[in-house]
Scaffold this active site. Structure first.
Site, PDB file in Angstrom:
ATOM      1  CG  HIS A   1      15.680  11.362  -4.838  1.00  0.00           C
ATOM      2  ND1 HIS A   1      14.466  11.848  -4.413  1.00  0.00           N
ATOM      3  CD2 HIS A   1      16.025  10.380  -3.956  1.00  0.00           C
ATOM      4  CE1 HIS A   1      14.093  11.187  -3.321  1.00  0.00           C
ATOM      5  NE2 HIS A   1      15.010  10.297  -3.033  1.00  0.00           N
TER       6      HIS A   1
ATOM      7  NE  ARG B   1      19.218   0.159   1.320  1.00  0.00           N
ATOM      8  CZ  ARG B   1      18.598   1.304   1.551  1.00  0.00           C
ATOM      9  NH1 ARG B   1      19.230   2.284   2.171  1.00  0.00           N
ATOM     10  NH2 ARG B   1      17.356   1.476   1.146  1.00  0.00           N
TER      11      ARG B   1
ATOM     12  CB  CYS C   1      16.128   6.435  -3.730  1.00  0.00           C
ATOM     13  SG  CYS C   1      15.858   7.199  -2.131  1.00  0.00           S
TER      14      CYS C   1
ATOM     15  CE  LYS D   1      19.971   5.588   5.428  1.00  0.00           C
ATOM     16  NZ  LYS D   1      18.580   5.875   5.105  1.00  0.00           N
TER      17      LYS D   1
ATOM     18  NE  ARG E   1      -1.072   1.115   9.887  1.00  0.00           N
ATOM     19  CZ  ARG E   1       0.095   0.689  10.370  1.00  0.00           C
ATOM     20  NH1 ARG E   1       0.179   0.317  11.622  1.00  0.00           N
ATOM     21  NH2 ARG E   1       1.181   0.629   9.607  1.00  0.00           N
TER      22      ARG E   1
ATOM     23  CG  ASN F   1      12.092   9.374  -5.420  1.00  0.00           C
ATOM     24  OD1 ASN F   1      11.727  10.231  -6.233  1.00  0.00           O
ATOM     25  ND2 ASN F   1      11.399   9.064  -4.349  1.00  0.00           N
TER      26      ASN F   1
ATOM     27  CB  THR G   1      -0.894   0.032   1.262  1.00  0.00           C
ATOM     28  OG1 THR G   1      -0.033  -0.131   2.409  1.00  0.00           O
ATOM     29  CG2 THR G   1      -1.929  -1.083   1.248  1.00  0.00           C
ATOM     30  N   GLY G   2       2.172   1.107   0.087  1.00  0.00           N
ATOM     31  CA  GLY G   2       3.068   2.272   0.189  1.00  0.00           C
ATOM     32  C   GLY G   2       3.513   2.780  -1.171  1.00  0.00           C
TER      33      GLY G   2
ATOM     34  N   GLY H   1      10.434  10.136  -1.299  1.00  0.00           N
ATOM     35  CA  GLY H   1      11.462   9.270  -0.730  1.00  0.00           C
ATOM     36  C   GLY H   1      11.244   9.014   0.750  1.00  0.00           C
TER      37      GLY H   1
END
Ligand SMILES: NC(=O)c1ccc[n+]([C@@H]2O[C@H](COP(=O)([O-])OP(=O)(O)OC[C@H]3O[C@@H](n4cnc5c(N)ncnc54)[C@H](OP(=O)(O)O)[C@@H]3O)[C@@H](O)[C@H]2O)c1
Length: 342
Positions: free
Chosen positions: A243, A100, A131, A215, A39, A316, A11-12, A162
């Site tokens: 981005h 990662r 990203c 990162k 949810r 992104n 859902t994101g 992002g």
């Protein structure tokens, strides 16, 4: 051969784009399930033009019998559920930051270090980079193949998507509110994001850098070359999608602007648009929905030895997240569409 695929965080922002990429690129699925938090159970998400999937609860889902899981539910949720999926025999491609830097988890941009995918068998997990890192290494890789990059200085201009769907709502709400004289409310961002820029993404580290900046440095080294020095400044800007990065590179030998253009010409997924005219460069608004990483404003930097400056822009949510994850799935299953293999 077809595959049973789970999309986690469906859902994101990233999860919805993953479903779109799978459908658009005709990934050979026999079944796709959409998973999110409790949810969202029962909510519908689109898969391609015609199909709707009913969202199921990640916490109650059994991954046994599933071949691939594309994860983007946030680092804490991946930390718990990605190993559970991997233990059930499903290969996890995780978009969050959690795995990662794990030495037993390959960190992959297929055009840059696709060979690393083979090392996923230890944990059954492959990590998708940040990203901002993805578009940076896409632009650096063909240059580094021709002349060794010693140091990179990069400033990012990162869109609010992002930071997730709620961050997009915050930019929209603040922008609308300012026009009708409502007080600005900061919920997700630490300062007003509408009509502003914020030099703070993720938490502060002991040395004064933010974790997003850290990162970019450590991920670039893991993917491309452990010796490259990276100095990053990461900034959130009031752009919804796309981005941008202003990049300055130092090589260990002379490397001209023309050399760079020739190197990029052979790189799949990178397009140089650089005409030195009023509209001869790419901005984030133009790259939204696109798959390529766009390079513009290329010029030599005469202030350092062997320096080159350029501008790089990408969507992104696509190459910076969902598309890259689906490309990893394609490489893993050897089902790359002809366009990606070219
Ligand atoms: N956006 C980007 O450009 C980008 C790029 C690379 C990596 N990432 C990473 O990808 C992840 C997701 O980003 P996003 O932009 O898609 O965020 P988002 O729009 O906020 O979506 C978050 C997703 O995670 C799900 N989720 C949250 N808590 C959960 C739980 N306890 N169990 C199951 N699902 C849960 C949400 O489901 P509900 O709707 O049910 O809450 C939603 O589907 C983050 O770790 C982010 O750092 C994002």
């Amino acid at each position: 051969m077809t595959y049973r695929v789970a999309v986690v965080g469906a859902t994101g922002n990233v999860g919805r784009e993953m479903l779109q990429c799978l459908a658009q690129r005709a990934f050979p699925v026999s079944e796709v399930v959409a998973l999110a938090s409790d949810r969202s159970v029962g909510r519908e998400v689109s898969f391609g033009e015609d199909d709707e999937l009913s969202v199921r609860d990640l916490a109650k889902f059994d991954f046994k019998g599933f071949d691939i899981a594309l994860f983007s539910p946030g680092a804490k949720v991946s930390a718990v559920h990605a190993p559970r999926a991997a233990a059930a025999g499903c290969v996890v491609i995780d978009n969050t930051s959690h795995f990662r830097m794990d030495p037993d988890v390959p960190l992959v941009v297929p055009e840059v270090n696709g060979h690393a995918i083979a090392r996923h068998t230890k944990r059954n997990i492959i990590a998708n980079p940040n990203c901002s890192t993805i578009q940076l290494v896409m632009a650096l890789k063909p240059l580094h193949d021709e002349a060794r990059i010693v140091r990179v200085v990069v400033a990012t201009y990162q869109s609010v998507s992002g930071a997730g769907k709620e961050a997009m709502d915050e930019l929209f709400g603040q922008t609308r509110g300012i026009y009708v004289n409502e007080p600005v409310v900061n919920q997700l961002f630490t300062k007003q994001i509408a009509f502003n820029v914020i030099p703070h993404i993720d938490v502060f580290m002991d040395d004064g850098a933010t974790k997003e900046e850290w990162k970019m440095a450590v991920e670039t080294r893991k993917i491309l070359d452990p010796d490259i020095k990276v100095a990053a400044t990461c900034v959130r800007v009031p752009v919804f999608i796309g981005h941008s990065e202003a990049v300055n590179v130092e090589f260990d030998e002379p490397f001209s602007e023309q050399d760079a253009r020739e190197a990029w010409a052979g790189m799949p997924g990178v397009a140089v648009v650089d005409h030195r005219a009023d509209d001869g460069y790419v901005t984030p608004v133009e790259c939204a929905g696109e798959d390529d990483v766009y390079v513009s404003r290329v010029r030599e930097d005469p202030t350092v030895a062997n320096g080159l400056s350029f501008w790089v822009v990408a969507d992104n949510l696509r190459k910076g997240a969902a598309l890259n994850a689906v490309q990893i799935a394609e490489a893993l299953t050897d089902t790359r569409p002809a366009i990606a293999a070219a």
